[in-house]
Design an enzyme around this catalytic site. Sequence first.
Site, mmCIF file in Angstrom:
data_model
loop_
_atom_site.group_PDB
_atom_site.id
_atom_site.type_symbol
_atom_site.label_atom_id
_atom_site.label_comp_id
_atom_site.label_asym_id
_atom_site.label_seq_id
_atom_site.Cartn_x
_atom_site.Cartn_y
_atom_site.Cartn_z
ATOM 1 N N LYS A 293 0.762 -1.047 -0.160
ATOM 2 C CA LYS A 293 -0.060 -0.306 -0.079
ATOM 3 C C LYS A 293 0.897 0.949 0.186
ATOM 4 C CE LYS A 293 -3.682 -2.132 3.221
ATOM 5 N NZ LYS A 293 -4.704 -2.254 3.355
ATOM 6 N N HIS B 104 -1.666 -5.343 1.843
ATOM 7 C CA HIS B 104 -2.960 -5.784 1.471
ATOM 8 C C HIS B 104 -3.169 -7.613 1.471
ATOM 9 C CE1 HIS B 104 -7.006 -7.233 0.188
ATOM 10 N NE2 HIS B 104 -6.310 -7.611 -0.662
ATOM 11 N N ASN C 1 -2.184 -0.538 7.204
ATOM 12 C CA ASN C 1 -1.049 -0.980 8.161
ATOM 13 C C ASN C 1 -0.382 -2.175 6.542
ATOM 14 O OD1 ASN C 1 -3.357 -2.197 6.362
ATOM 15 N ND2 ASN C 1 -4.737 -3.245 7.562
HETATM 16 N N1 UDP Z 1 -9.816 -0.611 8.142
HETATM 17 C C1 UDP Z 1 -9.636 -0.104 8.317
HETATM 18 N N2 UDP Z 1 -10.564 0.264 10.235
HETATM 19 C C2 UDP Z 1 -11.332 -1.335 10.651
HETATM 20 C C3 UDP Z 1 -11.387 -1.826 9.352
HETATM 21 C C4 UDP Z 1 -10.289 -2.012 9.059
HETATM 22 O O1 UDP Z 1 -8.971 1.339 8.464
HETATM 23 O O2 UDP Z 1 -11.798 -1.673 11.905
HETATM 24 C C5 UDP Z 1 -8.623 -0.709 6.666
HETATM 25 C C6 UDP Z 1 -7.337 -0.918 6.779
HETATM 26 O O3 UDP Z 1 -6.797 -0.643 5.769
HETATM 27 C C7 UDP Z 1 -7.875 -2.776 6.461
HETATM 28 C C8 UDP Z 1 -8.765 -2.183 5.128
HETATM 29 O O4 UDP Z 1 -9.007 -1.223 5.571
HETATM 30 O O5 UDP Z 1 -6.616 -3.143 5.921
HETATM 31 C C9 UDP Z 1 -9.886 -3.997 4.429
HETATM 32 O O6 UDP Z 1 -10.269 -4.789 5.822
HETATM 33 P P1 UDP Z 1 -10.631 -5.892 5.628
HETATM 34 O O7 UDP Z 1 -11.669 -6.220 6.857
HETATM 35 O O8 UDP Z 1 -10.135 -6.431 4.301
HETATM 36 O O9 UDP Z 1 -9.256 -6.733 6.080
HETATM 37 P P2 UDP Z 1 -7.531 -6.818 5.413
HETATM 38 O O10 UDP Z 1 -8.104 -8.213 4.623
HETATM 39 O O11 UDP Z 1 -7.000 -6.231 5.130
HETATM 40 O O12 UDP Z 1 -7.187 -7.875 6.631
HETATM 41 MG MG MG Z 2 -9.836 -8.067 3.242
#
Ligand code: UDP
Ligand code: MG
Length: 167
Positions: free
Chosen positions: A10, A125, A122
Amino acid sequence: MQEATLILIKPDGLKKSLTGNILTRLSETKLEIVAAKIVRVSRELAEAHYAHLKNEPFFPELIKYIQGELHDRRKVMALIYWGEEAIVKCRRLAGVTNPEQAESTTIRGAYGRITTSGLYENVVHVSANRVDAEREIKLWFMPDEIIVDLFPTKEIIKSHLRLRIWV
Ligand code: UDP
Ligand code: MG
């Protein structure tokens, strides 16, 4: 069972010069890279990628984040890793979504942060499961950009396709 997973470095990962570091960590998996590119993320791609989160309060900020608007880096690095248990292996290395809860030995635990507005920056992805991986790979890559055949394809002929070519 061989499977494929989408990895994105990212904009925060690029801005913090973590590309080499992240690729080194991922190389521990012994998986194969079968596609890679730098992408300028359109709003359409950003919204499609995070469609499952469109009703979350942080969605507008998340779209800005993945488009690079929060880091003055309007690009992400997109890769496909392929091999045995690719999804769980990469997910384990990346750590959980919340960087404060991710183990400090994981990529997100080591390099992620939560912004003052609460967004999880984070760094990477990583597709969460097979269904997500297929959907995401098809969003980010065309079949001919991948050196193995991951999913069924079909050929079409487009006659009025406008292309840029080298002069
Ligand atoms: N995210 C966030 N707050 C939350 C949940 C998600 O900022 O409470 C952001 C974070 O950058 C995350 C992305 O949205 O990586 C996508 O969320 P997802 O639940 O798909 O998590 P991931 O698959 O990336 O672990
Ligand atoms: Mg996800």
